[in-house]
Design a protein around this motif. Structure first.
Motif, PDB file in Angstrom:
ATOM      1  N   ARG A  71       0.828  -1.196   0.000  1.00  0.00           N
ATOM      2  CA  ARG A  71       0.000   0.000   0.000  1.00  0.00           C
ATOM      3  C   ARG A  71       0.863   1.246   0.000  1.00  0.00           C
ATOM      4  O   ARG A  71       1.770   1.409   0.807  1.00  0.00           O
ATOM      5  N   GLY A  72       0.567   2.141  -0.954  1.00  0.00           N
ATOM      6  CA  GLY A  72       1.309   3.376  -1.068  1.00  0.00           C
ATOM      7  C   GLY A  72       0.750   4.469  -0.169  1.00  0.00           C
ATOM      8  O   GLY A  72      -0.310   4.302   0.445  1.00  0.00           O
ATOM      9  N   PRO A  73       1.422   5.610  -0.113  1.00  0.00           N
ATOM     10  CA  PRO A  73       1.032   6.675   0.809  1.00  0.00           C
ATOM     11  C   PRO A  73       0.033   7.679   0.241  1.00  0.00           C
ATOM     12  O   PRO A  73      -0.252   8.693   0.880  1.00  0.00           O
ATOM     13  N   TRP A  74      -0.514   7.419  -0.954  1.00  0.00           N
ATOM     14  CA  TRP A  74      -1.379   8.397  -1.603  1.00  0.00           C
ATOM     15  C   TRP A  74      -2.846   8.069  -1.357  1.00  0.00           C
ATOM     16  O   TRP A  74      -3.162   7.125  -0.649  1.00  0.00           O
ATOM     17  N   ARG A  75      -3.756   8.877  -1.898  1.00  0.00           N
ATOM     18  CA  ARG A  75      -5.184   8.617  -1.697  1.00  0.00           C
ATOM     19  C   ARG A  75      -5.529   7.207  -2.150  1.00  0.00           C
ATOM     20  O   ARG A  75      -5.005   6.720  -3.158  1.00  0.00           O
ATOM     21  N   ASP A  76      -6.419   6.563  -1.403  1.00  0.00           N
ATOM     22  CA  ASP A  76      -6.806   5.173  -1.671  1.00  0.00           C
ATOM     23  C   ASP A  76      -5.613   4.234  -1.600  1.00  0.00           C
ATOM     24  O   ASP A  76      -5.639   3.131  -2.160  1.00  0.00           O
ATOM     25  N   ASN A  77      -4.551   4.677  -0.893  1.00  0.00           N
ATOM     26  CA  ASN A  77      -3.310   3.908  -0.786  1.00  0.00           C
ATOM     27  C   ASN A  77      -2.722   3.546  -2.147  1.00  0.00           C
ATOM     28  O   ASN A  77      -2.154   2.467  -2.354  1.00  0.00           O
ATOM     29  N   ASN A  78      -2.873   4.475  -3.086  1.00  0.00           N
ATOM     30  CA  ASN A  78      -2.282   4.285  -4.406  1.00  0.00           C
ATOM     31  C   ASN A  78      -0.771   4.350  -4.349  1.00  0.00           C
ATOM     32  O   ASN A  78      -0.172   4.846  -3.387  1.00  0.00           O
ATOM     33  N   ASN A  79      -0.155   3.853  -5.417  1.00  0.00           N
ATOM     34  CA  ASN A  79       1.294   3.765  -5.532  1.00  0.00           C
ATOM     35  C   ASN A  79       1.786   4.771  -6.568  1.00  0.00           C
ATOM     36  O   ASN A  79       1.187   4.904  -7.641  1.00  0.00           O
ATOM     37  N   LEU A  80       2.864   5.494  -6.254  1.00  0.00           N
ATOM     38  CA  LEU A  80       3.511   6.370  -7.231  1.00  0.00           C
ATOM     39  C   LEU A  80       4.382   5.492  -8.126  1.00  0.00           C
ATOM     40  O   LEU A  80       5.332   4.875  -7.669  1.00  0.00           O
ATOM     41  N   ILE A  81       4.040   5.436  -9.401  1.00  0.00           N
ATOM     42  CA  ILE A  81       4.719   4.531 -10.328  1.00  0.00           C
ATOM     43  C   ILE A  81       6.171   4.965 -10.531  1.00  0.00           C
ATOM     44  O   ILE A  81       6.452   6.153 -10.702  1.00  0.00           O
ATOM     45  N   TRP A 118      -6.011   4.987 -24.499  1.00  0.00           N
ATOM     46  CA  TRP A 118      -4.869   5.849 -24.152  1.00  0.00           C
ATOM     47  C   TRP A 118      -4.678   6.895 -25.238  1.00  0.00           C
ATOM     48  O   TRP A 118      -5.049   6.685 -26.398  1.00  0.00           O
ATOM     49  N   GLN A 119      -4.104   8.043 -24.816  1.00  0.00           N
ATOM     50  CA  GLN A 119      -3.755   9.111 -25.745  1.00  0.00           C
ATOM     51  C   GLN A 119      -2.278   9.469 -25.566  1.00  0.00           C
ATOM     52  O   GLN A 119      -1.692   9.242 -24.501  1.00  0.00           O
ATOM     53  N   ARG A 120      -1.688  10.050 -26.595  1.00  0.00           N
ATOM     54  CA  ARG A 120      -0.238  10.239 -26.623  1.00  0.00           C
ATOM     55  C   ARG A 120       0.261  11.094 -25.462  1.00  0.00           C
ATOM     56  O   ARG A 120       1.365  10.866 -24.947  1.00  0.00           O
ATOM     57  N   LEU A 121      -0.503  12.085 -25.015  1.00  0.00           N
ATOM     58  CA  LEU A 121      -0.031  13.008 -23.987  1.00  0.00           C
ATOM     59  C   LEU A 121      -0.386  12.576 -22.565  1.00  0.00           C
ATOM     60  O   LEU A 121      -0.181  13.334 -21.624  1.00  0.00           O
ATOM     61  N   TRP A 122      -0.912  11.378 -22.413  1.00  0.00           N
ATOM     62  CA  TRP A 122      -1.241  10.889 -21.082  1.00  0.00           C
ATOM     63  C   TRP A 122      -0.014  10.221 -20.453  1.00  0.00           C
ATOM     64  O   TRP A 122       0.614   9.348 -21.051  1.00  0.00           O
ATOM     65  N   ILE A 123       0.304  10.623 -19.225  1.00  0.00           N
ATOM     66  CA  ILE A 123       1.464  10.093 -18.510  1.00  0.00           C
ATOM     67  C   ILE A 123       0.978   9.326 -17.286  1.00  0.00           C
ATOM     68  O   ILE A 123       0.324   9.900 -16.410  1.00  0.00           O
ATOM     69  N   PRO A 124       1.270   8.027 -17.170  1.00  0.00           N
ATOM     70  CA  PRO A 124       0.850   7.284 -15.972  1.00  0.00           C
ATOM     71  C   PRO A 124       1.567   7.804 -14.727  1.00  0.00           C
ATOM     72  O   PRO A 124       2.783   8.003 -14.748  1.00  0.00           O
ATOM     73  N   VAL A 125       0.807   8.037 -13.670  1.00  0.00           N
ATOM     74  CA  VAL A 125       1.380   8.599 -12.439  1.00  0.00           C
ATOM     75  C   VAL A 125       1.177   7.659 -11.253  1.00  0.00           C
ATOM     76  O   VAL A 125       2.133   7.297 -10.570  1.00  0.00           O
ATOM     77  N   PHE A 126      -0.068   7.278 -10.990  1.00  0.00           N
ATOM     78  CA  PHE A 126      -0.373   6.411  -9.851  1.00  0.00           C
ATOM     79  C   PHE A 126      -0.993   5.102 -10.334  1.00  0.00           C
ATOM     80  O   PHE A 126      -1.728   5.085 -11.320  1.00  0.00           O
ATOM     81  N   SER A 127      -0.709   4.023  -9.632  1.00  0.00           N
ATOM     82  CA  SER A 127      -1.410   2.759  -9.858  1.00  0.00           C
ATOM     83  C   SER A 127      -2.127   2.378  -8.572  1.00  0.00           C
ATOM     84  O   SER A 127      -1.709   2.756  -7.478  1.00  0.00           O
TER      85      SER A 127
END
Length: 211
Positions: A71-81, A118-127
């Protein structure tokens, strides 16, 4: 000047989050990793083929990791990729989109029925999970707003669930930690790690934080 202000906002919000973790969630704080340097972030930009918005550069430069028992430290315990995973996932999602486009053309479907993954300018940030990037949140480098992805499809945002910028996301997170009575989800602790109430697992000894 605008970039300087944005950078300062991201840094200030992170210092509030980091300070809360240091005081209230020592296990999560101890799991935080160092931020990336400019060379590492530039390598991501080269792989993506476009500039990373300043607010995401700042976030990547401040912190990595922070995961405790998945579990990550972000909202909903998301993970910073991680940056390596950012590149790999970005390429994977573009491949999925290319396959969808090919299938669309093959069967001559109507344009309004075109599937968007997906679109070209989308950058994955959290999982949503540390070792699973099938669901998460991306930053649109075109408009500076984040939204969610699912395994194969893109579900557009609605007025009831508005998009955040990196700045508003981090400031809202800091507010939720410092003023939990006002938060939609309650921050708490399991064995010294930050766990949001909605993410508590069966049998865990969870207690709400007092902020």
């Amino acid at each position: 000047m605008t970039d300087d202000i944005t950078g300062r906002q991201v840094t200030d919000a992170w210092r509030r989050i980091e300070g809360w973790l240091r005081e209230h969630a020592p296990a999560t704080y101890a799991a935080l990793g160092p931020g990336a340097d400019d060379e590492q972030i530039n390598a991501v930009e080269n792989a993506l083929g476009f500039a990373v918005p300043v607010e995401l550069r700042m976030l990547w430069g401040l912190v990595s990791g922070g995961n405790v028992k998945g579990r990550g430290p972000w909202r909903d315990n998301n993970n910073l990729i991680s940056l390596d995973e950012v590149i790999g996932h970005y390429r994977l999602k573009l491949k999925i989109q290319a396959d969808l486009d090919e299938n669309h053309e093959k069967f001559a479907r109507l344009e309004e029925d075109r599937a968007i993954a997906w679109q070209r300018l989308w950058i994955p940030v959290f999982s949503t999970r540390v070792y699973d990037t099938s669901h998460g949140a991306f930053l649109d480098a075109g408009n500076g707003l984040m939204w969610k992805w699912t395994r194969y499809a893109y579900i557009p945002p609605t007025d009831k669930d508005p998009q955040d910028s990196i700045v508003t996301y981090m400031e809202d997170l800091a507010d939720a930690l410092e003023y939990p009575a006002l938060a939609e989800d309650t921050p708490g602790l399991v064995e010294g790690a930050l766990v949001w109430r909605s993410c508590v697992r069966a049998g865990e000894d969870w207690r709400a934080s007092l902020g």
